[in-house]
Design a protein around this motif. Structure first.
Motif, PDB file in Angstrom:
ATOM      1  N   GLU A 192       9.731 -14.931  32.938  1.00  0.00           N
ATOM      2  CA  GLU A 192      10.682 -15.112  31.843  1.00  0.00           C
ATOM      3  C   GLU A 192      11.067 -16.578  31.720  1.00  0.00           C
ATOM      4  O   GLU A 192      10.979 -17.344  32.673  1.00  0.00           O
ATOM      5  N   GLY A 193      11.525 -16.932  30.533  1.00  0.00           N
ATOM      6  CA  GLY A 193      12.024 -18.281  30.317  1.00  0.00           C
ATOM      7  C   GLY A 193      11.898 -18.693  28.873  1.00  0.00           C
ATOM      8  O   GLY A 193      10.986 -18.257  28.153  1.00  0.00           O
TER       9      GLY A 193
ATOM     10  N   GLY B 108      22.587 -18.207  24.929  1.00  0.00           N
ATOM     11  CA  GLY B 108      22.588 -17.869  26.344  1.00  0.00           C
ATOM     12  C   GLY B 108      23.612 -16.821  26.724  1.00  0.00           C
ATOM     13  O   GLY B 108      23.665 -16.399  27.880  1.00  0.00           O
ATOM     14  N   LEU B 109      24.435 -16.383  25.775  1.00  0.00           N
ATOM     15  CA  LEU B 109      25.449 -15.360  26.005  1.00  0.00           C
ATOM     16  C   LEU B 109      25.237 -14.220  25.019  1.00  0.00           C
ATOM     17  O   LEU B 109      24.722 -14.431  23.919  1.00  0.00           O
TER      18      LEU B 109
ATOM     19  N   LYS C 132      20.615 -17.428  30.954  1.00  0.00           N
ATOM     20  CA  LYS C 132      21.180 -16.359  30.136  1.00  0.00           C
ATOM     21  C   LYS C 132      22.114 -15.523  30.993  1.00  0.00           C
ATOM     22  O   LYS C 132      21.712 -15.008  32.036  1.00  0.00           O
ATOM     23  N   LEU C 133      23.356 -15.403  30.553  1.00  0.00           N
ATOM     24  CA  LEU C 133      24.364 -14.637  31.274  1.00  0.00           C
ATOM     25  C   LEU C 133      24.589 -13.327  30.536  1.00  0.00           C
ATOM     26  O   LEU C 133      25.066 -13.318  29.402  1.00  0.00           O
TER      27      LEU C 133
ATOM     28  N   THR D 180      26.827 -16.296  38.781  1.00  0.00           N
ATOM     29  CA  THR D 180      26.097 -15.096  38.399  1.00  0.00           C
ATOM     30  C   THR D 180      25.109 -14.730  39.483  1.00  0.00           C
ATOM     31  O   THR D 180      24.687 -15.577  40.282  1.00  0.00           O
ATOM     32  N   LEU D 181      24.724 -13.485  39.524  1.00  0.00           N
ATOM     33  CA  LEU D 181      23.736 -12.998  40.494  1.00  0.00           C
ATOM     34  C   LEU D 181      22.445 -12.673  39.761  1.00  0.00           C
ATOM     35  O   LEU D 181      22.408 -11.800  38.888  1.00  0.00           O
TER      36      LEU D 181
END
Length: 476
Positions: free
Chosen positions: A249-250, A337-338, A373-374, A308-309
């Motif tokens: 991913e990215g 990103g949110l 990305k959160l 974040t994890l």
């Protein structure tokens, strides 16, 4: 009369036997009637008619290997061998197991070929040859990439083939310990009708390579394409056949790349590998938190840090928010990103539970730093504080991180892994944290403030510069 009854039963039995059956080409689910959508995998237009196979019985045959007590099985044959790339080893569970088949899928241009070419060169040695088969590029194109990322090895063999029989012939000649096929959708078998990349061809190619891997004790890495929805292209059966499924991913406009395990028969599926893509190739990031932070000497309004994890790995990320006077009747709500839905919920909570009225008629922009990305709820508190800080044009205290899920009633809920998150923030030098109640063991020297609701959380802003609040309703 009895004879007629027997004849009728025989006719019905024969017609039921000759009745056509239907099978889903994606997952193999079978049914007696045609359906437009497979109820097993929810795919449309994949149920096709096929002849009912004759019922046969299989006689007992000669066994190839005698069954032995499980305690006498040599487990050393399943010992993983390192790929030479630490971040990929982390996701695989220590490395590649002999005979394992790994499917790596990702969007075009994300860096799959670059990563696997680097793995091919680092895994090659005197005792372990590597065969890299490319079906999408010419051998000279792959050589140019190898020169650019310094992936040249005398024990790395390169072949450009799209015929399955030719690929199997290369296996007999080279006898590699590692096979990399880029990609499984470009190789076809002459024994199967259909174009390369079709469901029948992908099943045949994958099945032949899996059999070869198990028989030779050879590790295999298959590159797979994805659909526009992000799912792995081809029959769903492919994911069931292989031993490991990885997603690459990215954002192609950002440097960060993540390898996430979806299925792993040899390790955990909650590990994530972090990579950085640059002009010289791709490198693993043992400490990627620096990509997601903006180090400043002076605090800036509208920014808040959270942890974040990603799998089991804690990453410190920065949330930014900006509010400006709107020039249109319907103010803009832009995110990067949110998740837009979570930002909208935080705006509603701030207005209704936090009594902040300065956000309703303003354009609001919110984003993350570094392309991360959160999506987990643990970032809710940081998003809310960043929005409140932007509304009041007041910076939050320096070296502060906020961790917690915010409910629609304004309460701050507990999240998983708080101790790991605090330990990572403390390692990077952060001294103050806002967390839900009962955080557990706190790192020494770190000030942790427990907050029960948004009212408690908003007290970190200077009292004279907090966002304007609506007047309390009568009786409130």
């Amino acid at each position: 009369m009895a004879a007629a009854t027997v004849w009728g039963m025989a006719a019905r039995t024969k017609s039921a036997k000759d009745r056509p059956s239907y099978r889903c080409t994606e997952c193999g689910w079978q049914t007696a009637k045609w359906l437009g959508r497979c109820p097993e995998c929810q795919a449309w237009g994949t149920v096709e008619e096929y002849g009912t196979p004759a019922v046969r019985t299989t006689a007992a045959g000669r066994v190839s290997t005698a069954a032995v007590p499980i305690g006498q099985v040599d487990g050393r044959q399943a010992t993983a061998r390192s790929t030479g790339v630490d971040e990929l080893d982390r996701v695989l569970g220590g490395g590649l197991v002999p005979g394992a088949v790994v499917l790596l899928a990702g969007e075009p241009g994300v860096g799959k070929s670059t990563l696997l070419l680097d793995v091919a060169a680092k895994a090659a040695s005197d005792a372990h040859r590597t065969l890299y088969v490319t079906g999408e590029e010419s051998a000279s194109q792959v050589r140019l990439r190898a020169d650019r990322i310094d992936a040249i090895s005398d024990h790395l063999y390169l072949a450009a083939e799209t015929d399955l029989s030719a690929v199997l012939g290369h296996l007999d000649e080279v006898k590699p310990s590692l096979l990399i096929l880029d990609s499984v959708q470009t190789v076809a078998s002459p024994e199967i009708d259909g174009a390369p990349g079709g469901m029948a061809q992908v099943r045949e190619v994958a099945g032949a390579l899996i059999r070869a891997s198990k028989e030779r004790g050879m590790s295999t890495l298959l590159v797979g394409h994805v659909t526009k929805d992000g799912a792995i292209a081809g029959p769903r059966l492919l994911e069931h056949l292989v031993d490991v499924v990885l997603h690459f991913e990215g954002d192609r406009h950002a440097r960060l790349r993540l390898v996430r395990g979806v299925k792993n028969r040899y390790g955990a599926t909650d590990e994530v590998g972090c990579f950085e893509l640059h002009d010289e190739g791709i490198t693993g990031l043992a400490d990627p938190s620096g990509l997601f932070l903006t180090r400043r000497d002076v605090a800036v309004p509208g920014t808040c840090l959270t942890v974040t994890l990603e799998g089991r790995r804690p990453l410190v990320a920065e949330v930014q928010a900006l509010t400006v006077d709107s020039q249109i009747p319907s103010p803009r709500r832009t995110t990067s990103g949110l998740e837009t839905s979570r930002v909208s919920m935080m705006l509603a909570v701030l207005e209704q539970r936090g009594r902040i009225s300065a956000l309703g008629k303003r354009d609001i922009y919110s984003a993350t730093v570094g392309g991360v990305k959160l999506s987990e709820p643990a970032a809710d508190l940081a998003i809310a504080l960043a929005l409140a800080s932007a509304a009041s044009d007041t910076p939050l205290p320096k070296n502060l991180v906020a961790i917690g899920e915010v409910g629609l009633a304004g309460e701050v809920r507990r999240v998983t892994g708080v101790q790991r998150r605090l330990a990572e923030a403390h390692r990077l030098g952060f001294t103050h944290a806002l967390v839900p109640g009962d955080p557990g063991r706190v790192p020494p020297g770190m000030k942790v403030t427990e907050v029960a609701d948004m009212g408690d959380a908003l007290r970190v802003l200077p009292s004279g510069r907090r966002p304007s609040r609506r007047a309390e309703e009568p009786g409130g």
